[in-house]
Design a protein around this motif. Structure first.
Motif, PDB file in Angstrom:
ATOM      1  N   ARG A 124       0.832  -1.211   0.000  1.00 46.75           N
ATOM      2  CA  ARG A 124       0.000   0.000   0.000  1.00 46.75           C
ATOM      3  C   ARG A 124       0.867   1.263   0.000  1.00 46.75           C
ATOM      4  O   ARG A 124       0.629   2.202  -0.760  1.00 46.75           O
ATOM      5  CB  ARG A 124      -0.917   0.009   1.222  1.00 46.75           C
ATOM      6  N   ARG A 176      -3.376   4.424  -4.490  1.00 46.71           N
ATOM      7  CA  ARG A 176      -3.471   4.057  -3.072  1.00 46.71           C
ATOM      8  C   ARG A 176      -4.802   4.493  -2.453  1.00 46.71           C
ATOM      9  O   ARG A 176      -5.446   3.734  -1.729  1.00 46.71           O
ATOM     10  CB  ARG A 176      -2.313   4.686  -2.306  1.00 46.71           C
ATOM     11  N   SER A 217      -7.675   1.908  -1.142  1.00 48.48           N
ATOM     12  CA  SER A 217      -7.895   1.891   0.305  1.00 48.48           C
ATOM     13  C   SER A 217      -9.331   2.227   0.646  1.00 48.48           C
ATOM     14  O   SER A 217      -9.930   1.622   1.547  1.00 48.48           O
ATOM     15  CB  SER A 217      -6.936   2.877   0.992  1.00 48.48           C
ATOM     16  N   TRP A 241      -2.446   7.464   3.823  1.00 45.58           N
ATOM     17  CA  TRP A 241      -3.078   7.118   2.553  1.00 45.58           C
ATOM     18  C   TRP A 241      -2.975   8.262   1.554  1.00 45.58           C
ATOM     19  O   TRP A 241      -2.900   8.038   0.346  1.00 45.58           O
ATOM     20  CB  TRP A 241      -4.559   6.804   2.757  1.00 45.58           C
TER      21      TRP A 241
END
Length: 540
Positions: free
Chosen positions: A315, A323, A327, A374
């Motif tokens: 990730r 990403r 996610s 993230w």
């Protein structure tokens, strides 16, 4: 009916092979379904190979074509009876079945798979077979290029010719199509075949199994071996599969990769490719065009694969535009996922926030509640946004009045300082540039790098262009990026004296547009030659 009176759709083979024909060096396999008129050029490119038809075998399987492709195959088989085999069968729904049937008929020492709408470079088979024989390689990759708007990842070819690559030391995870030369004994010894339950991507499990089993894999990038076409009507099977169908097929591919690849680093690299490419592209603009139920099916398929294979390490290594959607697909709602796709389609990376030496994508309205990492785009932005448009390259002067090479460009980054814990350097090899970075008033910076001519020559000969690079370090990373330009005509052939010597200095660009500088001494012979050329005379 075919030209021999056999009904179309029946499994019928057409071949006329002289009994004393030697074993061919290579069998080219073509699975055919409704690819006219591209098929004609495809076949011609095979049968006119410089390796010669006596060293070549062509096996074509007509998978129930309804556009006259079967008859076209028969016409070519009549012209090349000792070289070409044709099998007609009912439509199987994808290229896996026809490719497996063709393998059963192949007799060459090597096999090569060619799309029925693609073509080969004239010397492709001769070069690939020679390389495989010379290196005793089980697999050889020859450079593929796209046509008609088709994009082919070039990463595996960019380092040049290589004699021994694998999934770890190269970009091979990004080149898993079957368009390679395979040693046929490798395929047969390991019982490698195409999974016929896959509508798309069936070549990947085949290629992965072959790659894992191969003793040596070579790559050749000094010739355009293969031209991959995107049809004008975009009717390649890749472009006709539904998004949820892609998700289903990708699950089979990823399961196969995880099962076959035992090296954890190699497995992670291949899975990273699948999350980036096969799954990541499912959540983009096309995702917004399908109905909500299809969107739900896609999210569920992606969610299951992320829960199984998306480790924290993979990730973190994904580009931020992959990403975040992946996610959100794993942990968010469908509405969250739609909002992300819509925002990326409309705004890309904007808006950006800068905090604690890191850049983050804002995603207004739904970033709260999800981990900051993230949305961290620092590494990627420094790679792609350190330069917003080509640089201007010209002769000028340094702050102390010395003659200098001046390079100016705009950057989307705002943390470019020559001093401090996150200091940035701009250099040409070991030669440090003076530089300034000032705000452009549009949330970016204008960078001006200055390299005095004394610094460029520093008493050494530079016959091979050294590249101008911007380098630096962040909290937990180092980075270095080339500076790109489109034109260096304003920085050509400047004569500069250093001590008793004269040097001819020119800026230069490589094939990727990277800026370099060449400095060579001007000897008396070279000076005389320049004068005579200007006068239109030859040296006696």
């Amino acid at each position: 009916m075919d030209i021999d009176g056999h009904p179309r759709g029946a499994d019928t083979a057409r071949e006329a092979v002289p009994p004393d024909r030697a074993v061919p060096d290579v069998t080219v396999i073509v699975a055919v379904y409704n690819t006219m008129p591209y098929l004609t050029d495809c076949l011609r490119s095979v049968l006119e190979q410089t390796i010669g038809v006596d060293r070549l075998e062509l096996v074509a399987v007509d998978d129930g074509s309804t556009d006259g492709g079967g008859a076209e195959l028969d016409r070519w088989a009549e012209r090349y009876p000792g070289t070409m085999k044709v099998l007609h069968q009912a439509n199987s729904g994808g290229p896996a079945g026809p490719s497996n049937r063709a393998l059963e008929l192949a007799t060459g020492r090597y096999v090569y798979f060619l799309g029925a709408d693609d073509t080969l470079g004239a010397e492709a088979m001769e070069r690939l077979v020679a390389t495989a024989d010379e290196l005793d390689a089980d697999i050889v990759l020859g450079r593929l290029v796209g046509t008609g708007g088709r994009v082919v990842n070039q990463a595996v070819y960019e380092p040049g010719n290589r004699d021994d690559i694998d999934l770890v030391n190269s970009a091979l995870p990004w080149a898993l199509s079957n368009t390679k030369l395979f040693r046929r004994s490798l395929i047969e010894e390991h019982g490698i075949r195409y999974p016929e339950d896959l509508r798309s991507g069936s070549d990947q499990p085949f290629t992965i199994r072959a790659v894992v089993a191969a003793r040596r894999i070579a790559v050749r990038s000094d010739y355009e071996f293969y031209f991959a076409a995107r049809r004008a009507d975009s009717s390649n099977i890749t472009y006709r599969t539904s998004l949820s169908g892609f998700a289903r097929d990708t699950a089979i591919i990823m399961d196969a990769a995880a099962d076959v690849i035992t090296d954890p680093v190699a497995r992670a690299k291949v899975l990273h490719r699948h999350f980036t490419w096969e799954l990541g592209k499912l959540l983009g603009k096309r995702f917004l065009t399908v109905d909500r139920e299809e969107q739900r099916r896609v999210q569920e398929g992606v969610r299951k694969l992320a829960e199984t294979y998306l480790t924290d390490e993979i990730r973190a290594g994904l580009d931020v535009q992959r990403r975040v959607p992946l996610s959100i697909a794993q942990f968010g709602t469908l509405d969250d996922l739609i909002a992300v796709a819509r925002h990326q389609a409309q705004h890309g990376f904007s808006p950006l926030t800068f905090s604690d030496d890191r850049y983050y994508i804002g995603y207004p309205g739904f970033r709260a509640g999800f981990p900051d990492e993230w949305f961290d785009a620092t590494s990627q932005l420094r790679r792609t946004a350190h330069q917003d448009g080509p640089a201007r390259v010209h002769w000028g002067r340094a702050s102390d009045g010395r003659k200098a090479l001046v390079v100016t460009w705009r950057s989307l980054l705002t943390d470019l300082e020559p001093t401090g814990p996150a200091a940035v350097q701009i250099a040409l090899g070991r030669r440090q540039a003076e530089f300034t970075a000032r705000s452009d008033g549009r949330d970016g910076s204008v960078i001006t790098a200055v390299l005095p001519l004394d610094v460029l020559v520093d008493g050494t000969v530079v016959k091979r262009a050294r590249r101008l690079r911007l380098s630096g370090s962040g909290e937990d990373e180092n980075y270095s990026y080339a500076v790109i330009a489109a034109d260096v005509s304003a920085a050509q052939r400047r004569v500069h004296r250093r001590g008793a010597g004269l040097y001819l200095i020119s800026a230069a660009l490589d094939e990727s547009g990277r800026i370099g500088v060449v400095a060579v001494p001007l000897t008396p012979r070279r000076v005389v030659g320049r004068v005579l050329r200007k006068l239109g005379m030859r040296r006696p």
